[in-house]
Write an enzyme that holds these catalytic residues in place. Structure first.
Site: not given
Ligand code: PEP
Length: 250
Positions: A8-10, A96, A98, A169, A175, A214, A235-236
Site C-alpha cells: 500500500n503506497w498510500k 483502510h 486511514e 490491521e 505506521g 509495521s 505500507g512503509g
Molecule cells: C498500511 O498502510 O496498510 C500499513 C500496514 O502501513 P505500515 O506497514 O506502514 O504500518
C-alpha cells in the site's frame, strides 16, 4: 491457496517514481515470484494506469486504494470500479484505517464499497482493525464483529472465495513501528476466521486473512508463518524495492 503480499503506497510516488520502483522490484525478483505467493501493488490513483501499462509483462498485480460505490454520475473527486478496471487494475482496498479514521468513512460506506466493487468485477481486500482505546477497553471482539458484519453485509452471490480478502490491521500498529505481538495476531485472526464462518459458511476457510501494521523485512518471516496468516499488507516497508522484495521472499 497462495499467500498475498500487498504493497500500500498510500499518498506516495508520482507516476515516474512508481514505475522506477516497480521496475527495480521486478529486476530484483528476476521478473518471477515465489510459487506460493501473489503480489499486489496499490499505487495512488494518479500513477495507477502508468504503472499497469508500463509493467504489464511483470507477474505483479495492481489495485486502487479506494473506490466509490456507483457506476458513474455526480460524485466529484470519486473513482468508479469500471475506471479502475479500465486502468488495468484488478484489486481495490476498502476500509483502510486511514480512510476510516482520517477521512471518517463508516462501516456502512465501507460495506457499500466492498459489495459494489465485487459485483463490478474487482477483487477486494477489506481492511478492519481496532484502535488502541478499543483494545484497551476490551472491545476487540465487538469492534471486529461490527466491522466485518457490516463490511460483508451484502456480498454478491455466487462469489469465488479468492476474490475476497480480509486484512487485519490494528490501527495502533499502522505506521507507528509497533507490530502486534504473535499472540495478538493469532487471537485476532482466529476471531476473524470464526466470524467469516458465521457469514460465509464453509467457504470461509478459503478466504485469505492478511496481517498489516509495521511489517518489515525483519519481522515478515515470523509473522507470515503464524496460524491463519495468509499474507501481509505492507505500507512503509513497501516503498523501497529492496525491502519489499525481502518481504516477498520471506
Ligand atoms: C498500511 O498502510 O496498510 C500499513 C500496514 O502501513 P505500515 O506497514 O506502514 O504500518
Amino acid at each position: 491457496m497462495k499467500k498475498i503480499i500487498a504493497a500500500n503506497w498510500k499518498m506516495n510516488k508520482n507516476s515516474k517514481e512508481a514505475i522506477e520502483t516497480i521496475t527495480e522490484l521486478s529486476k530484483i525478483l528476476n521478473n518471477s515470484l515465489p510459487e506460493e505467493k501473489e503480489v499486489i501493488i496499490f499505487p495512488s490513483f494518479i500513477s495507477l494506469e502508468a504503472s499497469t501499462h508500463a509493467l504489464s509483462s511483470t507477474p505483479l498485480q495492481f489495485g486502487a486504494q479506494d473506490v466509490y460505490p456507483a457506476k458513474d454520475g455526480a460524485f466529484t473527486g470519486e473513482v468508479s470500479p469500471s475506471m479502475i478496471l479500465d486502468a488495468g487494475a484488478t484489486w481495490v482496498l476498502t476500509g483502510h484505517s486511514e480512510r476510516r479514521h482520517v477521512i471518517k468513512e463508516d462501516n456502512t460506506l465501507v460495506g457499500q464499497k466492498t459489495s459494489f466493487a465485487l459485483a463490478s468485477g474487482l477483487n477486494v481486500i477489506a481492511c478492519i482493525g481496532e484502535t488502541l482505546e478499543e483494545r484497551e477497553a476490551g472491545t476487540l471482539y465487538d469492534v471486529l464483529t461490527a466491522q466485518l458484519n457490516q463490511t460483508l453485509a451484502k456480498l454478491p452471490t455466487p462469489l469465488s472465495p479468492e476474490r475476497l480478502v480480509v486484512a487485519y490491521e490494528p490501527v495502533w500498529a499502522i505506521g507507528t513501528g509497533k507490530t502486534a505481538n504473535n499472540e495478538d495476531i493469532i487471537e485476532a485472526h482466529a476471531i476473524i476466521r470464526e466470524l467469516l464462518k458465521n457469514i460465509l459458511g464453509t467457504s470461509a476457510s478459503q478466504i485469505r486473512i492478511l496481517y498489516g501494521g509495521s511489517v518489515k523485512a525483519e519481522n515478515a518471516p515470523e509473522i507470515i508463518k503464524l496460524e491463519n496468516v495468509d499474507g501481509l499488507l505492507v505500507g512503509g516497508a513497501s516503498l523501497k524495492a529492496e525491502s519489499f522484495a525481502k518481504i516477498i521472499n520471506a
